[in-house]
Design a protein around this motif. Structure first.
Motif, PDB file in Angstrom:
ATOM      1  N   SER A 646      54.197  26.010 -33.192  1.00 51.24           N
ATOM      2  CA  SER A 646      55.476  25.303 -33.184  1.00 51.24           C
ATOM      3  C   SER A 646      55.460  24.287 -32.045  1.00 51.24           C
ATOM      4  O   SER A 646      54.655  24.374 -31.103  1.00 51.24           O
ATOM      5  CB  SER A 646      56.648  26.269 -33.012  1.00 51.24           C
ATOM      6  N   VAL A 647      56.401  23.336 -32.116  1.00 47.88           N
ATOM      7  CA  VAL A 647      56.524  22.347 -31.052  1.00 47.88           C
ATOM      8  C   VAL A 647      56.996  23.008 -29.753  1.00 47.88           C
ATOM      9  O   VAL A 647      56.634  22.606 -28.652  1.00 47.88           O
ATOM     10  CB  VAL A 647      57.498  21.223 -31.480  1.00 47.88           C
ATOM     11  N   ALA A 648      57.797  24.070 -29.897  1.00 47.50           N
ATOM     12  CA  ALA A 648      58.289  24.771 -28.707  1.00 47.50           C
ATOM     13  C   ALA A 648      57.129  25.358 -27.908  1.00 47.50           C
ATOM     14  O   ALA A 648      57.102  25.268 -26.669  1.00 47.50           O
ATOM     15  CB  ALA A 648      59.264  25.873 -29.119  1.00 47.50           C
ATOM     16  N   ARG A 649      56.178  25.973 -28.591  1.00 51.15           N
ATOM     17  CA  ARG A 649      55.023  26.543 -27.892  1.00 51.15           C
ATOM     18  C   ARG A 649      54.132  25.440 -27.328  1.00 51.15           C
ATOM     19  O   ARG A 649      53.506  25.610 -26.282  1.00 51.15           O
ATOM     20  CB  ARG A 649      54.241  27.444 -28.833  1.00 51.15           C
ATOM     21  N   LEU A 650      54.043  24.326 -28.040  1.00 48.98           N
ATOM     22  CA  LEU A 650      53.244  23.210 -27.561  1.00 48.98           C
ATOM     23  C   LEU A 650      53.816  22.659 -26.253  1.00 48.98           C
ATOM     24  O   LEU A 650      53.073  22.278 -25.340  1.00 48.98           O
ATOM     25  CB  LEU A 650      53.192  22.113 -28.631  1.00 48.98           C
ATOM     26  N   VAL A 655      47.616  21.406 -19.998  1.00 48.24           N
ATOM     27  CA  VAL A 655      46.681  20.367 -20.444  1.00 48.24           C
ATOM     28  C   VAL A 655      45.382  20.999 -20.917  1.00 48.24           C
ATOM     29  O   VAL A 655      44.798  20.584 -21.939  1.00 48.24           O
ATOM     30  CB  VAL A 655      46.423  19.368 -19.299  1.00 48.24           C
ATOM     31  N   GLU A 656      44.901  22.021 -20.206  1.00 49.60           N
ATOM     32  CA  GLU A 656      43.653  22.675 -20.590  1.00 49.60           C
ATOM     33  C   GLU A 656      43.764  23.338 -21.959  1.00 49.60           C
ATOM     34  O   GLU A 656      42.835  23.291 -22.779  1.00 49.60           O
ATOM     35  CB  GLU A 656      43.251  23.717 -19.531  1.00 49.60           C
ATOM     36  N   GLU A 657      44.903  23.964 -22.223  1.00 51.46           N
ATOM     37  CA  GLU A 657      45.089  24.615 -23.527  1.00 51.46           C
ATOM     38  C   GLU A 657      45.169  23.587 -24.655  1.00 51.46           C
ATOM     39  O   GLU A 657      44.656  23.809 -25.760  1.00 51.46           O
ATOM     40  CB  GLU A 657      46.350  25.474 -23.502  1.00 51.46           C
ATOM     41  N   THR A 667      43.595  12.743 -21.494  1.00 49.93           N
ATOM     42  CA  THR A 667      44.615  11.691 -21.473  1.00 49.93           C
ATOM     43  C   THR A 667      45.652  11.901 -22.574  1.00 49.93           C
ATOM     44  O   THR A 667      46.860  11.795 -22.348  1.00 49.93           O
ATOM     45  CB  THR A 667      43.948  10.317 -21.633  1.00 49.93           C
ATOM     46  N   THR A 668      45.166  12.211 -23.769  1.00 49.56           N
ATOM     47  CA  THR A 668      46.087  12.446 -24.884  1.00 49.56           C
ATOM     48  C   THR A 668      46.942  13.675 -24.636  1.00 49.56           C
ATOM     49  O   THR A 668      48.141  13.691 -24.945  1.00 49.56           O
ATOM     50  CB  THR A 668      45.292  12.611 -26.199  1.00 49.56           C
ATOM     51  N   ALA A 669      46.339  14.733 -24.066  1.00 49.50           N
ATOM     52  CA  ALA A 669      47.103  15.960 -23.787  1.00 49.50           C
ATOM     53  C   ALA A 669      48.239  15.680 -22.816  1.00 49.50           C
ATOM     54  O   ALA A 669      49.368  16.167 -22.989  1.00 49.50           O
ATOM     55  CB  ALA A 669      46.171  17.032 -23.237  1.00 49.50           C
ATOM     56  N   ARG A 670      47.962  14.883 -21.775  1.00 54.22           N
ATOM     57  CA  ARG A 670      49.028  14.556 -20.812  1.00 54.22           C
ATOM     58  C   ARG A 670      50.120  13.714 -21.465  1.00 54.22           C
ATOM     59  O   ARG A 670      51.311  13.882 -21.180  1.00 54.22           O
ATOM     60  CB  ARG A 670      48.427  13.824 -19.622  1.00 54.22           C
ATOM     61  N   ALA A 671      49.693  12.798 -22.354  1.00 54.73           N
ATOM     62  CA  ALA A 671      50.681  11.972 -23.053  1.00 54.73           C
ATOM     63  C   ALA A 671      51.565  12.821 -23.962  1.00 54.73           C
ATOM     64  O   ALA A 671      52.769  12.571 -24.090  1.00 54.73           O
ATOM     65  CB  ALA A 671      49.968  10.891 -23.867  1.00 54.73           C
ATOM     66  N   VAL A 672      50.971  13.832 -24.586  1.00 52.99           N
ATOM     67  CA  VAL A 672      51.747  14.739 -25.440  1.00 52.99           C
ATOM     68  C   VAL A 672      52.790  15.482 -24.615  1.00 52.99           C
ATOM     69  O   VAL A 672      53.970  15.574 -24.993  1.00 52.99           O
ATOM     70  CB  VAL A 672      50.802  15.729 -26.155  1.00 52.99           C
ATOM     71  N   GLY A 677      58.236  16.425 -22.930  1.00 45.05           N
ATOM     72  CA  GLY A 677      59.130  16.679 -21.809  1.00 45.05           C
ATOM     73  C   GLY A 677      60.370  15.831 -21.871  1.00 45.05           C
ATOM     74  O   GLY A 677      61.451  16.228 -21.417  1.00 45.05           O
ATOM     75  N   ALA A 678      60.256  14.622 -22.458  1.00 43.43           N
ATOM     76  CA  ALA A 678      61.406  13.727 -22.572  1.00 43.43           C
ATOM     77  C   ALA A 678      62.180  13.957 -23.846  1.00 43.43           C
ATOM     78  O   ALA A 678      63.217  13.353 -24.079  1.00 43.43           O
ATOM     79  CB  ALA A 678      60.929  12.266 -22.520  1.00 43.43           C
ATOM     80  N   GLU A 679      61.637  14.860 -24.717  1.00 43.45           N
ATOM     81  CA  GLU A 679      62.255  15.097 -26.023  1.00 43.45           C
ATOM     82  C   GLU A 679      63.376  16.110 -25.886  1.00 43.45           C
ATOM     83  O   GLU A 679      63.186  17.207 -25.369  1.00 43.45           O
ATOM     84  CB  GLU A 679      61.212  15.626 -27.006  1.00 43.45           C
ATOM     85  N   SER A 680      64.562  15.780 -26.305  1.00 43.46           N
ATOM     86  CA  SER A 680      65.698  16.686 -26.174  1.00 43.46           C
ATOM     87  C   SER A 680      66.231  17.155 -27.515  1.00 43.46           C
ATOM     88  O   SER A 680      67.246  17.812 -27.582  1.00 43.46           O
ATOM     89  CB  SER A 680      66.828  16.002 -25.405  1.00 43.46           C
ATOM     90  N   GLU A 681      65.550  16.793 -28.585  1.00 41.63           N
ATOM     91  CA  GLU A 681      66.028  17.184 -29.899  1.00 41.63           C
ATOM     92  C   GLU A 681      65.790  18.666 -30.125  1.00 41.63           C
ATOM     93  O   GLU A 681      64.952  19.287 -29.500  1.00 41.63           O
ATOM     94  CB  GLU A 681      65.311  16.391 -30.999  1.00 41.63           C
ATOM     95  N   THR A 682      66.518  19.215 -31.080  1.00 44.26           N
ATOM     96  CA  THR A 682      66.275  20.594 -31.480  1.00 44.26           C
ATOM     97  C   THR A 682      64.892  20.686 -32.106  1.00 44.26           C
ATOM     98  O   THR A 682      64.525  19.881 -32.956  1.00 44.26           O
ATOM     99  CB  THR A 682      67.323  21.044 -32.505  1.00 44.26           C
ATOM    100  N   VAL A 683      64.123  21.675 -31.697  1.00 39.60           N
ATOM    101  CA  VAL A 683      62.751  21.804 -32.159  1.00 39.60           C
ATOM    102  C   VAL A 683      62.740  22.431 -33.535  1.00 39.60           C
ATOM    103  O   VAL A 683      63.431  23.415 -33.784  1.00 39.60           O
ATOM    104  CB  VAL A 683      61.936  22.667 -31.179  1.00 39.60           C
TER     105      VAL A 683
END
Length: 701
Positions: A646-650, A655-657, A667-672, A677-683
């Motif tokens: 789920s997005v919640a677990r993500l 970053v390592e996981e 780089t992509t992991a940090r961007a994700v 972190g800025a996403e406030s919508e219901t998951v």
């Protein structure tokens, strides 16, 4: 009514050798497959006085427009080729022994490091061992629950196994000793496989040896004054014996046989099969089939071979070839519970087929050793055969009570539609289109198919609409026109590229008699060798809507030059039937079978469209939180969501996981993580993201 004499082969042109023949309709679709010891004798019987034929046989020969045959060397070859063609073409006038329900089996995933035990329905898969089939899923679960006390193997799904491995705590079954908990390393992979192997040996019939081994260990524990262990082993023996009691002993130890029985009336036949392995009844199955157009078959075959009158010998032959052929094909990718489990050493039938020796030889080839095909005459096998016969009679009686008016109602519905719409023939194939969307977003359409008044789900299709109107609202009329165009353009393309030689056997003599300009094999894909589903048109094309939707569909058909498809619309509010070019709708009586059938078709199209729409919308909503990540495409977004569940677990991952997911770098992991972190919508949980409609899309989509 079409005259079969228009495509009757010239006198003397049909060979007298054994072979297999196919009748085709005007669209090149195979509608009946049969075999014969003498092709000339058999085919000539079809072109006698049509009013003296069985009604379904008469319907078949008047629906056909050509006949072709293939000469073979022996009757065994004819038997095999007939089965292959029935399986490939699925002719509507052939009896098909499909299960009246999906029977569950017990599957063991031997292809995994830690094999799993679970109840399963469906096609067999490579590396998986199957036990069954069983009449009820609850019976498997009850037996499995008993045996897990003795054989504590893994039963959880891959996701549950992985989660408990990560948290390093077993599930409830691990705490109550019904699982050896390999997820936390309580047993090694080798030890767990030994447990699974013992479980498989027990279900395969090696029961006495396992019981003796446990009793010996119990006695040794008692001698060593380890009474706690002895008591546990005593309870294990009791559990094994209770499991054995659920499989009644009916024949002598070591007896492997299938007992087949039939109960028939003029229109239908009920079939029951008892699978006896090791003297115990291991499974039971039943079918109810329509006896479609077999009168000619019975008369011709009995005349050739001197078989007893009646259709029972023919039904036996058809059942044996189709049932065991399908079972062997089903288990090609998987493992069975013991050698000869699919085709046993002995098959007991109520009557021998006309070519019993050839059928027995064919079954022996499938098994790889001798198979005896016979009618039980006395003793325990005769008594058990009578029990199977009583089950078949009861199944037919229950079927007739449940569907007493079904066949009559479907025939009346099709006849009523033909009369109400002034069609030339009854609409044996009906296709219906429905559009689904939410305020113009995620616009999809569905196409469902009914043949002979029953849904044909293998032909269902869904479409993602490409030409939806802008402005936030979908134009249903334009959507209907797009789906209609895509469906019939695909039909014309498939039909135009038909393969003339598909279906023929190299080296055999194949003769085609067809006076029409239609390409005989236009509904066969030359690349796959399988029938194209839409290389022939429906008799009736239904759209969900009123006059505008009907006019749009009719206009598309006119543009394409298709004139042999009737188009109507069914409006929901008043259930009015709209016909192109008519000012007023056709009003069918509210209680008529015809309106009820059209409503069923329309409602099924609506259900299928809604299912696809929800699936598409769920996938879009699930990935929306990751859309802003630069360089993260749909494939890697899906991989991330599926990996973490789920997005919640993500969001909680490091970053390592995240970099453990294939294709994801630091780089992509940090961007994700930044995006989440800025996403406030219901998951939205990703469980729905992995779901999809299990019907193939139109290749043109």
């Amino acid at each position: 009514m079409p005259d079969p004499s228009t495509y009757r082969p010239a006198a003397g042109s049909i060979p007298v050798e054994p072979g297999v023949y196919r009748f085709r309709d005007q669209h090149g679709r195979v509608i009946y497959v049969g075999k014969a010891k003498s092709l000339r004798s058999r085919l000539n019987s079809y072109f006698a006085d049509i009013y003296g034929l069985h009604p379904r046989t008469r319907q078949m020969v008047t629906s056909a427009s050509s006949v072709e045959w293939t000469v073979v060397s022996t009757e065994v070859e004819a038997l095999q080729l007939e089965y292959n063609w029935i399986k490939e073409f699925d002719p509507r006038f052939n009896v098909r022994y499909r299960d009246d329900k999906s029977y569950p089996v017990l599957a063991v995933t031997l292809n995994e490091e830690y094999p799993r035990l679970f109840v399963y329905r469906g096609a067999r898969r490579k590396g998986v061992r199957y036990f069954g089939p069983y009449a009820h899923a609850w019976a498997i679960r009850e037996t499995l629950d008993l045996l897990l006390r003795v054989f504590p193997a893994r039963t959880c799904s891959a996701g549950v196994f992985k989660r408990h491995k990560q948290i390093r705590r077993p599930c409830l079954l691990g705490y109550i000793d019904k699982c050896s908990a390999p997820c936390i390393g309580r047993v090694s992979a080798a030890e767990h496989r030994d447990i699974v192997d013992d479980f498989c040996d027990f279900l395969a019939g090696h029961t006495d040896r396992l019981v003796r081994q446990i009793e010996k260990r119990m006695q040794e524990a008692a001698d060593e004054l380890d009474f706690e262990t002895a008591a546990r082993l005593r309870d294990d023996v009791g559990a094994l014996r209770r499991a054995l009691e659920k499989q009644a002993v009916v024949l002598g130890a070591g007896t492997d046989a299938d007992l087949v029985a039939f109960a028939t009336d003029d229109l239908e036949a009920a079939v029951q099969v008892f699978h006896v392995r090791g003297g115990r009844v291991r499974g039971q199955r039943g079918w109810v089939v329509e006896k479609a157009g077999e009168a000619v078959e019975v008369e011709a075959t009995a005349g050739e071979s001197g078989a007893a009158g009646g259709d029972l010998p023919i039904l036996v032959e058809q059942f044996l070839t189709q049932f065991y052929g399908e079972e062997v094909a089903l288990t090609d990718g998987g493992e069975v519970e013991q050698p000869g489990a699919v085709v046993p050493r002995e098959v007991l039938v109520p009557a021998l087929p006309p070519n019993a020796d050839e059928v027995q030889e064919w079954l022996s080839g499938l098994r790889g050793s001798a198979v005896q095909l016979r009618v039980p005459q006395r003793g325990d096998k005769k008594a058990l055969a009578e029990t199977v016969q009583r089950n078949a009679m009861e199944a037919l009686a229950q079927h007739k009570l449940k569907r007493a008016s079904d066949f009559t109602s479907r025939s009346a519905a099709l006849q009523g539609i033909q009369e109400a719409l002034d069609l030339d023939t009854a609409p044996l194939r009906i296709e219906c289109v429905d559009v689904s969307h939410v305020q113009g977003t995620d616009v999809v359409a569905s196409l469902v198919v009914f043949e002979d008044g029953l849904p044909r789900k293998s032909d269902y299709r869904h479409y993602a609409i490409k030409e939806a109107a802008g402005g936030g609202h979908s134009d249903d009329v334009a959507s209907i026109a797009e789906v209609t165009r895509r469906r019939f353009v695909r039909m014309r393309r498939d039909f135009a590229t038909g393969d003339l030689t598909s279906g023929a056997v190299p080296g055999d003599l194949t003769v085609i008699h067809d006076d029409s300009p239609v390409v005989p094999d236009a509904n066969i894909d030359p690349q796959t060798g399988r029938p194209r589903k839409f290389a022939y048109p429906p008799n009736l094309y239904v759209v969900d809507g009123g006059a505008p939707q009907v006019a749009a569909a009719a206009e598309v058909l006119d543009e394409l030059g298709i004139t042999d498809v009737a188009v109507i619309g069914l409006a929901k509010r008043l259930e009015e039937v709209w016909v192109p070019g008519e000012i007023d709708p056709v009003i069918l009586p509210r209680t008529s079978e015809s309106l009820y059938l059209l409503q069923r078709v329309r409602d099924e199209a609506h259900r299928f469209a809604i299912t696809f729409h929800r699936s598409k919308r769920s996938r879009r909503m699930t990935a929306s939180a990751l859309d802003s990540v630069k360089g993260l495409g749909e494939t890697r977004r899906t991989a991330l969501v599926l990996h973490f569940g789920s997005v919640a677990r993500l969001k909680k991952a490091t970053v390592e996981e995240i970099t453990e997911v294939p294709g994801i770098g630091v780089t992509t992991a940090r961007a994700v993580l930044d995006a989440l972190g800025a996403e406030s919508e219901t998951v939205v949980d990703a469980g729905s993201a992995s779901q999809s409609v299990q019907v193939g899309n139109d290749g043109s989509d």
